[in-house]
Design a protein around this motif. Sequence first.
Motif, PDB file in Angstrom:
ATOM      1  N   VAL A 127       0.969  -1.173  -0.307  1.00 54.43           N
ATOM      2  CA  VAL A 127      -0.145   0.295   0.048  1.00 54.43           C
ATOM      3  C   VAL A 127       1.062   1.120   0.107  1.00 54.43           C
ATOM      4  CG1 VAL A 127      -1.670   1.194   1.009  1.00 54.43           C
ATOM      5  CG2 VAL A 127      -1.828  -1.373   0.998  1.00 54.43           C
ATOM      6  N   THR A 128       0.759   1.975  -1.410  1.00 55.27           N
ATOM      7  CA  THR A 128       1.524   3.559  -1.243  1.00 55.27           C
ATOM      8  C   THR A 128       0.236   4.339  -0.920  1.00 55.27           C
ATOM      9  OG1 THR A 128       1.667   3.462  -3.201  1.00 55.27           O
ATOM     10  CG2 THR A 128       3.590   2.536  -1.941  1.00 55.27           C
ATOM     11  N   VAL A 129       1.001   5.392  -0.722  1.00 54.21           N
ATOM     12  CA  VAL A 129       0.064   6.806  -0.323  1.00 54.21           C
ATOM     13  C   VAL A 129       0.863   8.222  -0.445  1.00 54.21           C
ATOM     14  CG1 VAL A 129      -1.548   8.216   0.870  1.00 54.21           C
ATOM     15  CG2 VAL A 129      -1.621   6.538   0.700  1.00 54.21           C
ATOM     16  N   ASN A 130       0.657   8.531  -1.945  1.00 51.44           N
ATOM     17  CA  ASN A 130       1.083   9.595  -2.325  1.00 51.44           C
ATOM     18  C   ASN A 130       0.174  10.943  -2.479  1.00 51.44           C
ATOM     19  OD1 ASN A 130       4.062   9.053  -3.261  1.00 51.44           O
ATOM     20  ND2 ASN A 130       2.771   7.778  -4.393  1.00 51.44           N
ATOM     21  N   CYS A 131       0.772  12.396  -1.522  1.00 52.29           N
ATOM     22  CA  CYS A 131      -0.269  13.003  -1.150  1.00 52.29           C
ATOM     23  C   CYS A 131       0.398  13.935  -2.421  1.00 52.29           C
ATOM     24  CB  CYS A 131      -0.502  13.642  -0.111  1.00 52.29           C
ATOM     25  SG  CYS A 131      -1.728  12.390   0.628  1.00 52.29           S
ATOM     26  N   HIS A 169      -4.110  19.264  -3.645  1.00 54.46           N
ATOM     27  CA  HIS A 169      -5.351  18.719  -2.509  1.00 54.46           C
ATOM     28  C   HIS A 169      -5.339  16.996  -2.967  1.00 54.46           C
ATOM     29  CE1 HIS A 169      -4.672  22.359  -0.826  1.00 54.46           C
ATOM     30  NE2 HIS A 169      -5.235  23.107  -1.996  1.00 54.46           N
ATOM     31  N   CYS A 170      -4.540  16.628  -3.289  1.00 54.04           N
ATOM     32  CA  CYS A 170      -5.097  15.100  -3.687  1.00 54.04           C
ATOM     33  C   CYS A 170      -4.048  13.947  -2.581  1.00 54.04           C
ATOM     34  CB  CYS A 170      -5.278  14.739  -5.085  1.00 54.04           C
ATOM     35  SG  CYS A 170      -6.292  15.945  -6.246  1.00 54.04           S
ATOM     36  N   CYS A 171      -4.830  13.222  -3.354  1.00 52.32           N
ATOM     37  CA  CYS A 171      -4.219  11.380  -2.304  1.00 52.32           C
ATOM     38  C   CYS A 171      -4.074  10.756  -3.842  1.00 52.32           C
ATOM     39  CB  CYS A 171      -4.017  10.978  -1.266  1.00 52.32           C
ATOM     40  SG  CYS A 171      -3.737  12.535  -0.550  1.00 52.32           S
ATOM     41  N   GLU A 172      -3.070   9.770  -3.935  1.00 54.17           N
ATOM     42  CA  GLU A 172      -3.723   8.666  -4.791  1.00 54.17           C
ATOM     43  C   GLU A 172      -2.338   7.455  -3.735  1.00 54.17           C
ATOM     44  OE1 GLU A 172      -1.954   7.623  -9.010  1.00 54.17           O
ATOM     45  OE2 GLU A 172      -0.473   7.004  -7.672  1.00 54.17           O
ATOM     46  N   VAL A 187     -10.875   3.930   5.028  1.00 53.62           N
ATOM     47  CA  VAL A 187     -11.785   4.585   5.310  1.00 53.62           C
ATOM     48  C   VAL A 187     -10.290   6.050   5.663  1.00 53.62           C
ATOM     49  CG1 VAL A 187     -11.987   5.057   7.580  1.00 53.62           C
ATOM     50  CG2 VAL A 187     -12.284   2.334   6.787  1.00 53.62           C
ATOM     51  N   ILE A 188     -10.339   6.763   5.403  1.00 54.49           N
ATOM     52  CA  ILE A 188      -9.665   8.093   5.929  1.00 54.49           C
ATOM     53  C   ILE A 188     -10.323   8.431   6.923  1.00 54.49           C
ATOM     54  CG2 ILE A 188      -8.887  10.327   5.200  1.00 54.49           C
ATOM     55  CD1 ILE A 188     -10.029   9.882   1.877  1.00 54.49           C
ATOM     56  N   GLU A 189      -8.736   8.793   8.313  1.00 49.88           N
ATOM     57  CA  GLU A 189      -9.148   9.166   9.766  1.00 49.88           C
ATOM     58  C   GLU A 189      -9.249  10.424   9.790  1.00 49.88           C
ATOM     59  OE1 GLU A 189      -7.330   6.336  11.784  1.00 49.88           O
ATOM     60  OE2 GLU A 189      -8.604   4.631  10.786  1.00 49.88           O
ATOM     61  N   ASN A 190      -7.741  11.352   9.072  1.00 47.61           N
ATOM     62  CA  ASN A 190      -7.767  12.489   9.704  1.00 47.61           C
ATOM     63  C   ASN A 190      -7.238  12.733   7.603  1.00 47.61           C
ATOM     64  OD1 ASN A 190      -7.051  12.095  12.282  1.00 47.61           O
ATOM     65  ND2 ASN A 190      -5.012  11.112  11.956  1.00 47.61           N
ATOM     66  N   LYS A 191      -7.705  14.035   7.967  1.00 45.70           N
ATOM     67  CA  LYS A 191      -8.023  14.642   6.743  1.00 45.70           C
ATOM     68  C   LYS A 191      -6.911  15.913   6.714  1.00 45.70           C
ATOM     69  CE  LYS A 191     -12.751  14.173   5.478  1.00 45.70           C
ATOM     70  NZ  LYS A 191     -14.228  15.216   4.657  1.00 45.70           N
TER      71      LYS A 191
END
Length: 154
Positions: free
Chosen positions: A116-120, A125-128, A150-154
């Motif tokens: 799992v990878t997250v690139n913001c 103002h986007c995350c992939e 599930v996004i816990e913190n914005k």
Amino acid sequence: AGMNGTAIENFVCVIFNVSFMNCTWHVGRTASGDTQYFLYWKTSKKEDFTGCQNYIKDNRGRHTGCRFQNVTIENKKAYFLVNGSRSGQNIQSYMKTIILISDYITVEKLTPPLNVTVNCTEASHCCEVRWQPPRTSHVKRHGCFKYEIVIENK
């Protein structure tokens, strides 16, 4: 043969981490406290039954399940026999045939998705979020999976 209600009940098998399987059961309703159960299984009618090597026990030391390792389940049936013993009493045997990849009684608990990878990016103002499907014992079509983020913190 054996007294009614002495056979095991609620026999369930769960597959997890691709090649591990736990089968569990409840002690028969009329079985006495010193009844002991023994599980045997095989994956073809031609071979001999093999006894459980790693029992799950309750607080009285009675066998209430078995842990299996290195299980390969693709397109396989499994034949289970659970019998019991107690001094002076015949215990009813329990037999079950399970088609391991489609029978309602067997469930596979999947591993989490892999890599799992997250690139913001601040500018857009986007995350992939990217990932690979979980490891599984038999699912070949990855379109079968549904995912929830599930996004816990914005």
